[in-house]
Design a protein around this motif. Structure first.
Motif, mmCIF file in Angstrom:
data_model
loop_
_atom_site.group_PDB
_atom_site.id
_atom_site.type_symbol
_atom_site.label_atom_id
_atom_site.label_comp_id
_atom_site.label_asym_id
_atom_site.label_seq_id
_atom_site.Cartn_x
_atom_site.Cartn_y
_atom_site.Cartn_z
ATOM 1 N N ASN A 1 0.826 -1.194 0.000
ATOM 2 C CA ASN A 1 0.000 0.000 0.000
ATOM 3 C C ASN A 1 0.866 1.252 0.000
ATOM 4 O O ASN A 1 2.048 1.217 0.352
ATOM 5 C CB ASN A 1 -0.910 0.015 1.240
ATOM 6 N N ASP A 2 0.268 2.367 -0.377
ATOM 7 C CA ASP A 2 0.970 3.647 -0.398
ATOM 8 C C ASP A 2 1.475 3.990 1.004
ATOM 9 O O ASP A 2 0.706 4.011 1.967
ATOM 10 C CB ASP A 2 0.024 4.726 -0.908
ATOM 11 N N GLY A 3 2.786 4.236 1.135
ATOM 12 C CA GLY A 3 3.379 4.604 2.402
ATOM 13 C C GLY A 3 3.696 3.447 3.325
ATOM 14 O O GLY A 3 4.177 3.663 4.437
ATOM 15 N N ASN B 1 4.872 -5.262 -6.416
ATOM 16 C CA ASN B 1 4.039 -4.241 -7.043
ATOM 17 C C ASN B 1 3.415 -3.303 -6.028
ATOM 18 O O ASN B 1 3.122 -3.698 -4.888
ATOM 19 C CB ASN B 1 2.893 -4.888 -7.848
ATOM 20 N N SER B 2 3.179 -2.074 -6.452
ATOM 21 C CA SER B 2 2.341 -1.123 -5.722
ATOM 22 C C SER B 2 1.006 -1.021 -6.443
ATOM 23 O O SER B 2 0.874 -1.427 -7.600
ATOM 24 C CB SER B 2 3.008 0.255 -5.662
ATOM 25 N N PHE B 3 0.006 -0.456 -5.756
ATOM 26 C CA PHE B 3 -1.311 -0.326 -6.365
ATOM 27 C C PHE B 3 -1.402 0.888 -7.289
ATOM 28 O O PHE B 3 -2.327 0.985 -8.086
ATOM 29 C CB PHE B 3 -2.386 -0.223 -5.273
ATOM 30 N N ASP B 4 -0.442 1.798 -7.178
ATOM 31 C CA ASP B 4 -0.487 3.022 -7.977
ATOM 32 C C ASP B 4 0.936 3.407 -8.368
ATOM 33 O O ASP B 4 1.871 3.247 -7.570
ATOM 34 C CB ASP B 4 -1.147 4.151 -7.179
ATOM 35 N N ALA C 1 2.715 5.743 -5.947
ATOM 36 C CA ALA C 1 2.750 5.327 -4.543
ATOM 37 C C ALA C 1 4.168 5.363 -3.975
ATOM 38 O O ALA C 1 5.161 5.168 -4.684
ATOM 39 C CB ALA C 1 2.170 3.928 -4.390
ATOM 40 N N GLY C 2 4.226 5.612 -2.666
ATOM 41 C CA GLY C 2 5.484 5.562 -1.950
ATOM 42 C C GLY C 2 5.541 4.348 -1.049
ATOM 43 O O GLY C 2 4.593 3.564 -0.964
ATOM 44 N N GLY C 3 6.652 4.189 -0.361
ATOM 45 C CA GLY C 3 6.804 3.062 0.541
ATOM 46 C C GLY C 3 8.270 2.748 0.766
ATOM 47 O O GLY C 3 9.163 3.435 0.246
ATOM 48 N N PHE C 4 8.514 1.698 1.528
ATOM 49 C CA PHE C 4 9.872 1.286 1.885
ATOM 50 C C PHE C 4 9.970 -0.229 1.779
ATOM 51 O O PHE C 4 9.254 -0.961 2.464
ATOM 52 C CB PHE C 4 10.188 1.746 3.315
ATOM 53 N N HIS C 5 10.844 -0.677 0.879
ATOM 54 C CA HIS C 5 11.114 -2.105 0.750
ATOM 55 C C HIS C 5 12.554 -2.366 1.148
ATOM 56 O O HIS C 5 13.483 -1.718 0.648
ATOM 57 C CB HIS C 5 10.897 -2.597 -0.676
ATOM 58 N N CYS C 6 12.747 -3.316 2.050
ATOM 59 C CA CYS C 6 14.084 -3.746 2.449
ATOM 60 C C CYS C 6 14.056 -5.266 2.496
ATOM 61 O O CYS C 6 13.603 -5.856 3.477
ATOM 62 C CB CYS C 6 14.449 -3.149 3.810
ATOM 63 N N TRP D 1 7.546 -1.338 -8.066
ATOM 64 C CA TRP D 1 7.013 -0.499 -7.007
ATOM 65 C C TRP D 1 6.626 0.878 -7.543
ATOM 66 O O TRP D 1 7.058 1.270 -8.631
ATOM 67 C CB TRP D 1 8.053 -0.301 -5.905
ATOM 68 N N GLY D 2 5.857 1.630 -6.766
ATOM 69 C CA GLY D 2 5.506 2.988 -7.132
ATOM 70 C C GLY D 2 6.727 3.894 -7.177
ATOM 71 O O GLY D 2 7.771 3.608 -6.575
ATOM 72 N N TYR D 3 6.589 5.022 -7.882
ATOM 73 C CA TYR D 3 7.741 5.881 -8.163
ATOM 74 C C TYR D 3 8.234 6.691 -6.961
ATOM 75 O O TYR D 3 9.225 7.410 -7.078
ATOM 76 C CB TYR D 3 7.412 6.821 -9.311
ATOM 77 N N LYS D 4 7.559 6.596 -5.806
ATOM 78 C CA LYS D 4 8.034 7.274 -4.607
ATOM 79 C C LYS D 4 8.543 6.274 -3.565
ATOM 80 O O LYS D 4 8.757 6.625 -2.413
ATOM 81 C CB LYS D 4 6.915 8.127 -3.998
ATOM 82 N N THR D 5 8.770 5.051 -4.014
ATOM 83 C CA THR D 5 9.195 3.978 -3.112
ATOM 84 C C THR D 5 10.717 3.889 -3.049
ATOM 85 O O THR D 5 11.403 4.038 -4.058
ATOM 86 C CB THR D 5 8.630 2.632 -3.593
ATOM 87 N N PHE D 6 11.233 3.630 -1.842
ATOM 88 C CA PHE D 6 12.646 3.312 -1.648
ATOM 89 C C PHE D 6 12.785 1.793 -1.642
ATOM 90 O O PHE D 6 12.082 1.099 -0.906
ATOM 91 C CB PHE D 6 13.156 3.888 -0.330
#
Length: 435
Positions: A176-178, A202-205, A208-213, A234-239
């Motif tokens: 999810n976002d964030g 994958n992100s839903f948008d 979307a942002g978020g943090f994957h480690c 992932w979404g374009y604001k994801t790390f």
């Protein structure tokens, strides 16, 4: 979609709260505590470090993200790699929580283990304990230690000796976002086993942002054969931070296809270690970036046994102000005579402000080897666009054909038709019209 879970920070209090939500064997808890101690003693990577000199981490702030302790609300997921594919099983996770899993009963009867890693560490500790984090080093850096302490919602595939799985298995991680994703993928093929695994994130948008480690461990015993496909979208604001390593033993073969099109900032360490004579690996990488995306992949082909072959081919296309960094290394130990290693990175710049950093390298201690490497970077050929437009194609159609042709060498290596189509369609949809 947005995250609604309670804020739990990545600190000592948050670590204890996270452990309280887990029902796992003591050996898992002990390993988590050891990793958390390592994390606390480390510092974040700095720009002077060779691995990070081309990647600016200053925009990343861990305090903006929370530990995944609460179960997320149900959501309908739509993976890409399993469309039209007859699967032998699947595992779907959302924000580090398993939401769906299945396995063909006939495979389970043969001893195949497949499903949620959170669940199966309790059911098969005798198998998983010697294997978990046996390939990926949890002390490599602070991101690796953080993952080792908080991994959650991962997947495992264990294939016993001589078992051949004809149909692909699918693993997906949605976020999810964030939100936060800390998934761990463990694939183990015993001697003579065979399997195909499709794994995607994958992100839903797209925004979307978020943090994957996360981490991926592929362990192959002698004579095993694995096809492993990963899609990072992932979404374009994801790390996105990941450590991925394969260990390939005697006469085993690995075909590893990687597609990276998502995340705003990504730093991935991918390693393949050939530890037995006759081991063979082929790694195919596809990267497509736009906007202000920054994707950095560091690859290592480590030959630690004689008579092994490795082939790494990465192709990247960059739009807008995006940047890719690829740093590859072929390392040959003194014992690894008769090594045959190849690595190449090609880049197609689709705008004047895009950037591609490509750094191939060799570190050879043996004296009877054949190791080659190469790198190319170029823009779309204006004559090719003119030629296509003279035959009725629009500017966008012409550029799309050229980009597709650029990646065709990778697509030709992929033996799974549905994967070829999914990757080709995903890239074609992102190509825009450039004069």
């Amino acid at each position: 979609m947005t995250q609604t879970a309670t804020q739990t920070k990545f600190d000592t209090e948050g670590f204890e709260a996270f452990l309280a939500t887990k029902s796992q064997p003591q050996w898992v808890v002990d390993a988590r505590r050891k990793a958390w101690e390592s994390y606390q003693q480390m510092e974040w990577p700095h720009r002077r470090h060779e691995e990070w000199i081309r990647s600016d981490l200053r925009l990343f702030n861990l305090d903006k993200f929370s530990v995944p302790t609460d179960t997320p609300a149900a959501a309908e997921t739509h993976p890409l790699l399993n469309v039209g594919v007859d699967l032998a099983g699947h595992v779907d996770t959302l924000d580090c929580h398993t939401v769906s899993e299945s396995l063909d009963p006939e495979l389970a009867a043969k001893g195949v283990i497949f499903g949620s890693l959170d669940r199966l560490v309790n059911e098969h500790p005798e198998i998983i304990q010697p294997l978990l984090f046996s390939a990926v080093d949890p002390t490599y850096d602070r991101f690796a230690a953080l993952h080792a302490a908080f991994w959650s919602g991962g997947s495992i595939l264990y294939v016993p000796r001589g078992v051949v799985i004809d149909k692909p298995l699918h693993m997906s991680s949605f976020m999810n976002d964030g939100a936060t994703d800390l998934s761990h993928t463990l694939v183990v093929l015993e001697e003579g086993a065979e399997a195909t695994v499709l794994q995607e994130s994958n992100s839903f948008d797209r925004k979307a942002g978020g943090f994957h480690c996360g981490a991926i461990e592929l362990i192959q015993r002698p004579g095993s054969h694995l096809r492993f496909v990963t899609l990072q979208d992932w979404g374009y604001k994801t790390f996105h931070f990941a450590h991925q390593q394969a260990i390939v033993d005697r006469d085993a073969t690995l075909q590893w296809t990687i597609s990276a099109m998502g995340a705003g900032f990504a730093k991935v360490n991918q390693q393949v270690q050939l530890v037995g004579p006759g081991a063979d690996s082929q790694v195919n990488g596809v990267m497509f970036t736009e906007g202000r995306q920054h994707l950095a992949y560091h690859t290592l082909q480590h030959h630690s046994a004689p008579n092994c072959h490795s082939d790494f081919l990465y192709k990247s296309a960059q739009q807008d102000n995006s940047q890719t960094v690829w740093k590859g290394m072929i390392k040959v130990d003194k014992i690894a005579q008769k090594t045959d290693g190849y690595q190449r990175n090609d880049n197609l710049l689709l705008s004047g402000s895009a950037r591609a950093d490509s750094i191939p390298g060799l570190e050879i201690e043996a004296d009877d080897v054949r190791c080659t490497h190469g790198s190319t970077s170029s823009q779309v050929d204006a004559e090719q666009i003119f030629y296509a437009r003279c035959r009725g194609f629009t500017q966008k159609e012409a550029v799309r054909m050229i980009v597709t042709g650029f990646f065709q060498q990778i697509f030709d290596r992929i033996s799974i038709e549905s994967v070829r189509d999914a990757l080709g369609d995903a890239i074609a949809k992102q190509v825009r019209d450039y004069a």
